[in-house]
Enzyme design. Structure first.
Site, short mmCIF file in Angstrom:
data_model
loop_
_atom_site.label_atom_id
_atom_site.label_comp_id
_atom_site.label_asym_id
_atom_site.label_seq_id
_atom_site.Cartn_x
_atom_site.Cartn_y
_atom_site.Cartn_z
N HIS A 58 -14.30 -1.89 10.29
CA HIS A 58 -13.72 -1.64 8.96
C HIS A 58 -14.03 -2.74 7.95
CE1 HIS A 58 -11.76 1.53 11.07
NE2 HIS A 58 -10.96 0.73 11.74
N ARG A 95 -8.90 -7.30 -7.91
CA ARG A 95 -9.65 -8.56 -8.01
C ARG A 95 -11.12 -8.23 -8.19
NH1 ARG A 95 -9.23 -7.68 -2.19
NH2 ARG A 95 -11.34 -7.06 -1.61
N LYS A 97 0.82 -1.22 0.00
CA LYS A 97 0.00 0.00 0.00
C LYS A 97 0.85 1.27 0.00
CE LYS A 97 -4.02 -2.01 2.20
NZ LYS A 97 -5.08 -1.73 3.17
N GLU A 155 -1.66 7.48 8.46
CA GLU A 155 -2.49 8.41 7.71
C GLU A 155 -3.28 9.28 8.66
OE1 GLU A 155 -3.96 5.88 3.80
OE2 GLU A 155 -5.43 6.41 5.32
P1 ADP Z 1 -8.27 -2.85 4.27
O1 ADP Z 1 -7.47 -3.05 3.02
O2 ADP Z 1 -7.66 -3.51 5.47
O3 ADP Z 1 -9.71 -3.18 4.07
P2 ADP Z 1 -8.62 0.01 3.80
O4 ADP Z 1 -7.47 0.92 3.68
O5 ADP Z 1 -9.33 -0.39 2.53
O6 ADP Z 1 -8.18 -1.29 4.62
O7 ADP Z 1 -9.69 0.65 4.79
C1 ADP Z 1 -10.84 -0.04 5.22
C2 ADP Z 1 -11.74 0.89 6.01
O8 ADP Z 1 -11.02 1.45 7.11
C3 ADP Z 1 -12.25 2.10 5.26
O9 ADP Z 1 -13.39 1.81 4.49
C4 ADP Z 1 -12.55 3.06 6.40
O10 ADP Z 1 -13.75 2.73 7.05
C5 ADP Z 1 -11.42 2.80 7.36
N1 ADP Z 1 -10.29 3.72 7.11
C6 ADP Z 1 -9.14 3.45 6.44
N2 ADP Z 1 -8.34 4.53 6.39
C7 ADP Z 1 -8.97 5.51 7.06
C8 ADP Z 1 -8.67 6.88 7.35
N3 ADP Z 1 -7.53 7.43 6.96
N4 ADP Z 1 -9.59 7.59 8.05
C9 ADP Z 1 -10.76 7.04 8.46
N5 ADP Z 1 -11.09 5.78 8.22
C10 ADP Z 1 -10.23 5.00 7.52
#
Ligand code: ADP
Length: 492
Positions: free
Chosen positions: A235, A291, A116, A200
């Site tokens: 999440h 995917r 990532k 982040e």
């Molecule tokens: P994963 O790949 O583990 O699913 P993601 O980066 O796609 O992780 O994030 C999944 C979820 O986590 C997002 O949909 C959101 O709800 C939360 N999330 C991720 N990054 C942030 C952020 N910077 N601020 C707030 N929520 C976040």
């Protein structure tokens, strides 16, 4: 076109891919573990190969076993579904080295998107807006302190090789940072085999909005509009819909263009998803999922495009069947993930045997599932039983239709999260489309309503004794009493 495809997956997604194969005249081969001997996808496939014990590491994640099965059955392509080996560059490479076409992007693109931190860097170059965050891997506590101070609290610590929301930790202040760093690193190492983490800015209650993209070998990339996946728990997505109530037509095309351009910049081929967080009218890149996703059916329902068939066409070297101007969003679709878990008991998984199964049907309803009456929901895998997808001409019609479909969905033997979905569909803010990733935490009435719904037995199953555990037990006791009465021995 391919002649035979091996599906390196299980459950509903294996069946979803086999459906596409059937329609395209491609023979399908399944691989299965000990736990899946009697699973529906094994029966559905034209042929099936046993590949080992239930733990995924000894079967579905064992690259050599999957490749051997594909060679043994003379398959010319492998579809990985989602999860398991779907985004594993070593698997994609092993496929091509064995002369098998991997249905998905190249191993290089998978490696880039799976890291990532690298993906963020690449997307930033392509002009995609980013959540403010660290540019590189965090090297230690001091580095984390510096980065967090620069970004500003609250921050979120994330594993670079992560997925499924695992290991992410929100940090409100510097005092919590060191501990959070340590725990995320430990989880990252244990789960993903990679301790690399990044930081982040943590956005409060943003919306999760993602764009479905398709890219082919000619270099063309299009988008099929967005899906909103803001209803999440820890999440993890539970309900998805398309289109999002948050976007104007102008914002939709702007975000869609950014997503397609980003994919084009990395030479993306196949189906993929560019995920964004959306907050106060601004959008920020989250990650690319390289995917087919669990929630792809909502896009299929509103566009009429079969994403899995497009994936297969693209992998075989054909051009996409669709161009950007052909993509029209028609009506509204919502998906509920029906899991074997107890929403009244902190959503703990409830694996076991399904003793009765009746899936909803009727206008505008689609069910993707690998379940049937007498099948097992194994504790070894994701507890997904089925996905219910409802289409309506308007969002309101789709919501009402989902309520009706959830009323019909009858499953006995294992507890499910159906009452949770019923409570969300009946929620006023959900009805208004007022969503955010903290929706579940913030809607206090949700759990009380869910309890009431669960106790009221307001489902079709509640009217059929075979499906209602309480009525079934009462019927057995009554029958025993009747027999005892006839024998006249008073035993029961
Ligand atoms: P994963 O790949 O583990 O699913 P993601 O980066 O796609 O992780 O994030 C999944 C979820 O986590 C997002 O949909 C959101 O709800 C939360 N999330 C991720 N990054 C942030 C952020 N910077 N601020 C707030 N929520 C976040």
């Amino acid at each position: 076109m391919f002649k035979k495809m091996l599906i390196a997956n299980r459950g509903e997604i294996a069946i979803r891919v086999m459906r596409a194969c059937r329609e395209m005249g491609i023979a399908s081969a399944a691989v299965f573990s000990e736990a899946d001997r009697n699973a529906l996808f094994v029966k559905y496939a034209d042929e099936a190969y046993f590949i080992g014990p239930a733990p995924a590491s000894q079967s579905y994640l064992d690259i050599a076993k999957v490749i051997n099965a594909a060679k043994e059955c003379n398959a010319d392509a492998i579809h990985p579904g989602y999860g398991f080996l779907a985004e594993n560059p070593a698997f994609a490479k092993a496929c091509s080295e064995s002369g098998l076409k991997f249905i998905g992007p190249s191993a290089e693109v998978l490696a880039l998107m799976g890291d990532k931190i690298a993906a963020r860097r690449e997307m930033e170059k392509a002009g995609v807006p980013m959540v403010p965050g660290s540019k590189d891997c965090i090297t230690g506590v001091d580095d984390a302190r510096r980065a967090a101070a620069e970004i500003g609290y609250p921050v979120i610590i994330k594993p670079s090789g992560g997925g499924g929301g695992i290991g992410m930790t929100v940090v409100e202040s510097e005092a919590e940072l060191a501990n959070a760093l340590e725990s995320t690193q430990a989880i990252a190492r244990n789960t993903f085999g990679l301790a690399a983490i990044y930081i982040e800015k943590y956005l409060r209650n943003p919306r999760h909005i993602e764009f479905q993209i398709l890219g082919d070998a000619s270099g063309a990339v299009i988008h099929l509009g967005e899906r909103e996946c803001s209803i999440q728990r820890r999440h993890q997505k539970l309900i998805e819909e398309s289109p999002s109530t948050a976007l104007t037509e102008e914002m939709r095309s702007r975000m869609g263009e950014v997503a397609a351009r980003a994919a084009q910049c990395v030479g993306y081929q196949g189906a993929g998803t560019v995920e964004f967080l959306y907050s106060s009218g601004k959008f920020y890149f989250l990650e690319v999922n390289a995917r087919v996703q669990v929630e792809h059916p909502v896009t299929e329902m509103v566009t009429g495009i079969d994403i899995v068939k497009e994936q297969i066409r693209i992998a075989s070297g054909l051009k996409m069947n669709v161009r950007q101007p052909d993509v029209k969003i028609n009506g509204h679709a919502i998906e509920c993930r029906i899991n074997a878990e107890d929403p009244l008991n902190d959503f703990v998984p409830t694996p076991g045997k399904i003793t009765g199964y009746y899936a909803p049907d009727g206008p505008g309803v689609r069910v993707d599932s690998g379940a049937y009456s007498a099948c097992d929901i194994s504790p070894f895998y994701d507890p997904l039983i089925a996905k219910v997808i409802c289409w309506g001409r308007s969002r309101e019609e789709a919501v009402r239709r989902m309520e009706r479909a959830l009323f019909e969905f009858s499953i006995s033997g294992v507890r499910t999260n159906i009452p949770f979905h019923q409570a969300v569909m009946g929620n006023a803010n959900f009805g208004k489309g007022d969503l955010g990733t903290q929706f579940i935490e913030r809607e206090n009435s949700l759990f009380e309503n869910m309890r009431k719904i669960a106790e009221s037995g307001q489902t079709l199953a509640g009217r059929i004794p075979q499906f209602d555990e309480r009525k079934k037990r009462a019927a057995v006791i009554a029958a025993a009493a009747f027999v005892a009465g006839r024998r006249g021995d008073g035993s029961s």
